[in-house]
Design a protein around this motif. Structure first.
Motif: not given
Length: 321
Positions: A43-60
């Motif tokens: 949700p944070l990446c989509r809000k900032l317009g950085l969804a294209w950077l995500m290969t996996n939205p979950y941080l381990w």
């Protein structure tokens, strides 16, 4: 009554059919508490317009205080090298061309080192889904009658071939090599590429910083130190001595670690398997092993921490030992 006895016996025979589940020995009674938490940044990446950077939205994120201290200490060491290189050596160096070229080179590899460190630390190393040792999942494996399936009692998961349980993460990790406190994570099937890149880039900036520090000593000895340094002569000497010590120590250490990891990948044998002399699996050739770690086919993306490799030769987690 005779019919009921026959049905009960038939049900017992049906239960005996299918794969045999063996629970591995453990000192713990029942499942242990998970040592990892996952954070959804989608949700944070989509809000900032950085969804294209995500290969996996979950941080381990591994919940280990010692690991976090080591990781922060690593960042501070790189930050110290950044300060000495930029503000002590390059900013006031009379040779502007030399300063620009070496500054760009150092910044590039330092950025790649930190990016590789973060990807290795915040990526799932190849954990087997916790609690997946259910009858439904075992049936999906399509195993023959009498085939043995091992279950980890600590994380209640099907233990695949070459997987090991990490006592820090409290998870079974596929193709686990070791748990590294410097990246606060296990090094396993899914993040070994990033660990190799991290050690390689740290090694490069360490020896580059060593070269620049020695060059600075040679060019500034006999001159007015204030003309080629941003601080006083005594402070410059102390900063450079500590930088040389840091560069030598971590340059040699990461060079050994990088070489050890590449050798283990080429021989298709993890660190744990080497220590336990457990190499009963069918080994791949060195080139196939490299592609199984860095991705298939070979491209410049092998050297990029922003590219998640395509594991063309990996197996799904639902298979037995």
């Amino acid at each position: 009554m005779e019919n009921e006895g026959y049905l009960n016996k038939q049900n017992e025979d049906e239960e005996l059919k299918g794969p045999i589940i063996k629970t591995l020995k453990s000192r713990h009674k029942g499942p242990v508490e998970d040592g990892v938490t996952t954070v959804d940044i989608g949700p944070l990446c989509r809000k900032l317009g950085l969804a294209w950077l995500m290969t996996n939205p979950y941080l381990w994120c591994v919940k280990d205080i010692c690991g976090w201290v080591c990781a922060i200490f690593t960042w501070l060491l790189v930050l110290y090298a950044e300060y000495v290189v930029n503000f002590v050596m390059l900013l006031h160096n009379p040779n502007t061309t030399w300063s620009i070229i070496n500054g760009v080179i150092f910044q590039f590899f330092a950025f790649m080192a930190i990016a590789s460190h973060l990807r290795c630390m915040l990526s799932d190393p190849g954990a087997v889904p916790k609690g997946n040792a259910t009858h439904e999942n075992i049936k999906r494996m399509g195993l023959a009658d009498g085939q043995i399936v091992f279950k980890c009692p600590k994380c209640v998961s099907i233990k695949p071939d070459r997987a090991h349980h990490c006592s820090v993460c409290q998870r079974c990790i596929k193709k686990m090599d070791h748990h590294c406190p410097w990246v606060n994570n296990c090094v396993g099937e899914s993040n070994q590429k990033f660990f190799v890149l991290f050690t390689m880039y740290i090694c490069i900036i360490s020896f580059h910083a060593l070269y620049m520090a020695i060059h600075h000593f040679i060019t500034c000895v006999g001159r007015e130190w204030k003309t080629c340094s941003g601080v006083s002569p005594p402070a410059t000497t102390v900063f450079l001595i500590f930088l040389i010590f840091e560069a030598l120590l971590f340059g040699i250490f990461t060079a050994i670690m990088c070489g050890t990891q590449v050798s283990a990948i080429c021989s298709d044998e993890t660190g744990i398997e080497s220590l336990k002399s457990d190499s009963g699996h069918q080994k791949k050739g060195y080139w196939m092993s490299l592609k199984a770690t860095f991705g298939h086919p070979f491209t410049w993306k092998w050297f990029s921490p922003f590219s998640t490799p395509k594991f063309a030769y990996s197996k799904p987690y639902l298979h037995c030992v």
